[in-house]
Design an enzyme around this catalytic site. Structure first.
Site, PDB file in Angstrom:
ATOM      1  N   GLY A  55      38.188  29.740  29.565  1.00  0.00           N
ATOM      2  CA  GLY A  55      39.149  30.794  29.862  1.00  0.00           C
ATOM      3  C   GLY A  55      40.569  30.321  29.681  1.00  0.00           C
ATOM      4  N   GLY A  58      41.153  27.355  32.388  1.00  0.00           N
ATOM      5  CA  GLY A  58      40.187  26.279  32.582  1.00  0.00           C
ATOM      6  C   GLY A  58      38.851  26.605  31.942  1.00  0.00           C
ATOM      7  N   VAL A  60      34.222  26.917  32.600  1.00  0.00           N
ATOM      8  CA  VAL A  60      33.105  27.140  33.508  1.00  0.00           C
ATOM      9  C   VAL A  60      31.949  26.257  33.061  1.00  0.00           C
ATOM     10  CG1 VAL A  60      31.506  28.828  34.510  1.00  0.00           C
ATOM     11  CG2 VAL A  60      33.835  29.531  33.884  1.00  0.00           C
ATOM     12  N   LYS A  77      33.540  26.949  38.219  1.00  0.00           N
ATOM     13  CA  LYS A  77      34.752  27.323  37.501  1.00  0.00           C
ATOM     14  C   LYS A  77      35.836  26.316  37.850  1.00  0.00           C
ATOM     15  CE  LYS A  77      37.700  31.373  36.659  1.00  0.00           C
ATOM     16  NZ  LYS A  77      37.880  32.814  36.963  1.00  0.00           N
ATOM     17  N   ASP A 171      39.149  44.554  34.855  1.00  0.00           N
ATOM     18  CA  ASP A 171      38.701  43.869  33.632  1.00  0.00           C
ATOM     19  C   ASP A 171      37.201  44.075  33.413  1.00  0.00           C
ATOM     20  OD1 ASP A 171      39.206  42.505  31.308  1.00  0.00           O
ATOM     21  OD2 ASP A 171      39.067  40.510  32.197  1.00  0.00           O
ATOM     22  N   THR A 209      41.560  43.985  29.298  1.00  0.00           N
ATOM     23  CA  THR A 209      41.163  43.827  27.896  1.00  0.00           C
ATOM     24  C   THR A 209      41.337  45.176  27.211  1.00  0.00           C
ATOM     25  OG1 THR A 209      39.584  42.109  28.513  1.00  0.00           O
ATOM     26  CG2 THR A 209      39.282  43.136  26.356  1.00  0.00           C
TER      27      THR A 209
END
Length: 363
Positions: A55, A58, A60, A77, A171, A209
């Site tokens: 992401g 960072g 996952v 995460k 989202d 998005t």
């Protein structure tokens, strides 16, 4: 996807480390209650198995917890503090942690642990063995009506729970919907979600998005929970027709078309689906289906064949078929591990971030 005001989908990262480094191992320990022998959990109790995603802040990882006979898979995460410096970014991180802690639904992922060190933040959440919903809808030549109705209802259950906590999801998209080993879905990734402080508050940040974005999110008048139901309409439309409504590589043109054009191809689906999509993809949020709450959508004729009560209790067999395996794919990724710099950057401690959940709730 998107432009400057939208969430970044990926960041460049050439390195995937499958071992915790010295910084990781100094993360704050957490006391776990509810076990016979009280134990402290630290990162050395988890083993990295493979990367699950990347992401903006960072990555996952799939991790395995094994200690004193207790073995379980989780998704970890890992957020880099150096990427989270703006006040708005810090607020989003804490909002995500609050939301994950507060949720208690069969249709939203649960936070198990949260901890930190001087360089990173860590969320430990449920591992969803079925992967993301995107794969399950794109792997079918055409998505059956029953499949669409079943999983649309489960998504609504998740949204209904979030809205009951005064949370706007913001989202909703196939990649953020995960499938459990039992083949039910759970909503995940609340990094862009908004917690409203009261019934009169409206969100104003332009985020999400763009392929699933409600028109009102782009203007400065504010918006509320109904923006999630427009995104739901985009997702249901995609299940029927393969792409979100008005899809175009020209994102500006796509948003303009949403406001001025009628929803295309609706004559190709059933009368009930046509009516549902028309009402969910209503440009005016005050006229949109769901303006009176998620139950208004569940009461629509599109869902009349479903036993909503049994579905909420997970008593109906889901339509997705998973290939059962006792082994986790531990494919070794060819990696080049960078040297850890000896000088530690003095990054902010996120007070109140650490969290644990009792073992008795871990289900």
């Amino acid at each position: 996807m998107g432009n400057i005001c939208f969430k970044e989908e990926f960041v460049q990262n050439d390195f995937v480390k499958l071992k915790f480094d010295e910084d990781d191992l100094q993360a704050t320990s957490i006391q776990i209650e509810g076990r016979e022998a009280k134990q402290k959990v630290k990162l050395s109790d988890f083993k990295k198995l493979k990367p699950l995603g990347q992401g903006a802040y960072g990555k996952v990882m799939l991790v395995e917890y094994y200690k004193n006979g207790i073995q379980k898979l989780y998704a970890m995460k890992i957020l880099e503090k150096k990427n989270i410096k703006k006040e708005s970014q810090i607020r989003h991180v804490f909002d995500e942690r609050k939301i994950l802690e507060k949720t208690d639904s069969n249709f939203v992922v649960k936070l198990r642990y949260a901890f930190q060190n001087h360089a990173r933040l860590y969320f430990i959440v449920d591992y969803m063995a079925g992967g993301d919903f995107y794969y399950h809808i794109k792997s079918q030549p055409s998505v059956p009506d029953h499949f669409i109705k079943f999983y649309s209802a489960e998504i609504i259950f998740g949204l209904q729970h979030l809205h009951s906590l005064n949370v706007i999801y913001r989202d909703l998209k196939p990649e953020n919907i995960l499938v459990s080993e039992s083949r039910h879905i759970k909503l995940s990734d609340f990094g862009l979600s908004k917690i409203l402080e009261n019934d009169n508050e409206k969100a104003k940040t332009c985020c999400g998005t763009i392929d699933y974005l409600a028109p009102e999110v782009l203007v400065n008048d504010g918006y509320t929970f109904t923006c999630d139901f427009y995104s739901l309409g985009c997702l249901i439309y995609e299940m029927y027709f393969g792409k979100p409504p008005f899809y175009s590589k020209d994102k500006k043109q796509m948003m303009e078309n949403r406001i001025i054009r009628l929803v295309p191809f609706l004559e190709l689906c059933s009368k009930e689906a046509r009516d549902l999509l028309t009402k969910l993809l209503e440009v005016d949020p005050k006229k949109r289906l769901g303006r009176k709450g998620a139950q208004q959508i569940l009461d629509h004729a599109f869902f009349k064949e479903l036993d909503i009560k049994k579905m909420k209790d997970l008593q109906i067999e889901p339509p997705i078929t998973l290939i059962q395996s006792n082994k986790v794919d531990q494919k070794i990724f060819k990696e080049k591990i960078p040297k850890t710099q000896s000088k530690k950057e003095n990054l902010k401690i996120f007070e109140g971030f650490t969290y644990f959940q009792k073992e008795s709730q871990d289900n």
